[in-house]
Design an enzyme around this catalytic site. Structure first.
Site: not given
Ligand code: NAD
Length: 484
Positions: A189, A263, A297, A394
């Site tokens: 997804k 991650e 991230c 963050e």
């Molecule tokens: P998010 O957690 O809001 O969403 C990430 C994904 O999870 C999306 O596809 C979203 O639809 C889905 N999601 C949301 N709620 C969910 C649930 N309850 N169950 C399952 N899936 C769900 O994050 P974001 O705002 O899209 O991305 C930014 C974040 O991602 C930042 O915190 C960033 O640091 C992190 N990030 C980490 C890495 C890494 O490798 N550590 C890499 C890229 C981004």
């Protein structure tokens, strides 16, 4: 129209062409090798964050759709993919890598249109690195027993994979490539705001003639992700996203027997010693926080500068910030593209206000901003307290919090003093300082005299609230295998 950064240089527009990209008006779900309408009957619009215009109508998968995708993945796993000789599996993964290279320009444009990142970034980093991951893991498909000598290796089954909006294609590649090479099938997804490159990847996977159901792509928001996480027939969850959602997923999978990698977020420190090559360090800091809108991230969002060079570093940083171009992501001169969504821009602006209210000194470049879309000028804060929220939380935007230090121990203590531990950077002329700090910094990756360098052979992952498990390299294979 010629655009200006805050030095008032006028740069002629240099837009990348979009003629070669065909975005369909509407996308269904990619399940069992076919495009299907969502059983939920629901759709939503995906937009270009640089002008707020609609790009396409996207299906919103519900529980029944996720169930259909998991069933298709299970069937493909049991009947074809887990039975196929590993060298044959590898050929399919190589084919994806080659097709991605052939269609690189198209993918780069789609990524910038839907995500807002500068074309330079998507063209020179996201797409080639995504292809490199498929090449790298394709090579492992028939050598898994060499990766883990004296162990019996077996795939896990169906992998549910959920990715964020900051590197939509690259995160999909990080997850799909090792899963397939190890013999698993996938339900992926993409994030709700950036579904297009994953849907283009689905088309490419069809073109590569992967057996039906080996890769399934289900679009939608958090509820769709939760349906994947909670599906009883999924064997592994790989999640990249925020720490808050990571914690929900950790709770949901506890005791289910599902293998899990997380991650999550980061608050990376960069440490500049007085003996560093300051100009090189300043360029590295700019690259680490401002390019890509700080939507990384591992963005270097905290900066610790040895007190004696603080004024010089800040002066040079401000000077460099003035020449950064904020604007059209498709323009090859653009350094900082659009913020990915209105919500994310709201979050960044909220933190900028918090920084000001907490008493830190703010500096922003005064460059022109486009009238439509979501934009943020590169911003830095000096006079920041270690307890300040802009130094602890963050922000995920082009906002840098600067502090000073006098001794290496002080730098180390401050750098390690957040709930996160994803990455860090050290800038010094002394190898001994690098070795000393890299062993003590609680971060999954430490870059020395450089920042944000990635390679498929290197493992990546976090300490503390930045998650657990590693992606990339041989470590990334282990996350998709049962080892006996
Ligand atoms: P998010 O957690 O809001 O969403 C990430 C994904 O999870 C999306 O596809 C979203 O639809 C889905 N999601 C949301 N709620 C969910 C649930 N309850 N169950 C399952 N899936 C769900 O994050 P974001 O705002 O899209 O991305 C930014 C974040 O991602 C930042 O915190 C960033 O640091 C992190 N990030 C980490 C890495 C890494 O490798 N550590 C890499 C890229 C981004």
């Amino acid at each position: 129209m010629a655009k200006k950064n805050s030095t008032n240089w006028a740069l002629a527009p240099a837009p990348e062409s979009t003629d070669h990209v065909r975005i369909k008006p509407e996308y269904g779900l990619f399940i069992g090798g076919k495009w299907v309408k969502p059983k939920s009957g629901k759709y939503y619009d995906t937009i270009n964050p640089a002008n707020e215009q609609k790009l396409a109508r996207i299906a919103e998968g519900g529980e029944a759709d996720v169930d259909a995708a998991v069933k298709a993945a299970r069937k493909a796993y049991g009947t074809v993919w887990s039975k196929m000789p590993p060298a044959e599996r590898g050929k399919y993964v190589y084919r994806i890598a080659r097709l991605l290279q052939e269609r690189a320009r198209e993918f780069a444009v789609v990524e910038s249109l839907n995500g807002g990142k500068p074309i330079r970034e998507s063209r020179d980093f996201d797409v080639p690195t995504a292809a490199a991951h498929f090449f790298y893991y394709a090579g492992w498909a028939d050598k898994l027993s060499y990766a883990f000598p004296n162990r019996r290796v077996a795939p896990l089954g169906v992998a549910g994979q959920i990715v964020p909006w900051n590197f939509p294609l690259l995160m999909a590649a990080w997850k799909i490539a090792p899963a397939l090479a190890c013999g698993n099938t996938v339900v992926l997804k993409p994030a709700e705001t950036t579904p297009l490159s994953a849907l283009f990847l689905a088309e490419l996977i069809q073109e590569a003639e992967l057996p039906d159901g080996v890769v399934n792509i289900v679009t939608g928001a958090g509820a769709t992700g939760a349906a994947i996480v909670n599906h009883p027939d999924v064997n592994k969850i790989a999640f990249t996203g925020s720490t808050a959602v990571g914690k929900i997923i950790q709770r949901a999978t506890a005791g289910t027997g599902k293998k899990l990698t997380l991650e999550l977020g980061g608050k990376a420190p960069n440490i500049i010693f007085a003996d560093a090559t300051i100009d090189q360090a300043v360029e590295g800091i700019v690259n680490g926080i401002y390019f890509n809108q700080g939507h990384v991230c591992c963005a270097g969002s905290r900066l610790y500068v040895e007190e004696s060079v603080h004024d010089e570093v800040v002066r040079k940083l401000k000077h460099r910030m003035k020449s950064l171009v904020v604007g059209d992501p498709l323009d090859k001169n653009t350094d900082i593209g659009a913020i990915n969504s209105k919500e994310q821009l709201g979050t960044i602006n909220k933190y900028i206000k918090i920084g000001v209210n907490e008493g830190s000194d703010m500096y922003q470049s005064s460059c022109d901003l486009p009238s439509k879309g979501f934009w943020c000028r590169p911003t830095l804060f000096t006079n920041v307290a270690q307890s300040s929220r802009i130094a602890q939380e963050e922000i995920f935007g082009p906002v840098l919090a600067i502090q000073t230090f006098r001794t290496m121990d002080e730098a180390l203590q401050k750098a390690n003093n957040t709930p996160y531990g994803l990455s860090a950077g050290v800038w010094t002329d002394k190898g001994s300082k690098i070795f000393n700090l890299t062993t003590k910094l609680r971060a999954g990756v430490v870059w020395a005299n450089t920042f944000n360098k990635f390679d498929p052979t290197s493992p990546f992952g976090g300490y503390k609230e930045s998650g657990y498990g590693r992606e990339g390299g041989v470590h990334g294979l282990g996350a998709y295998l049962r080892l006996n």
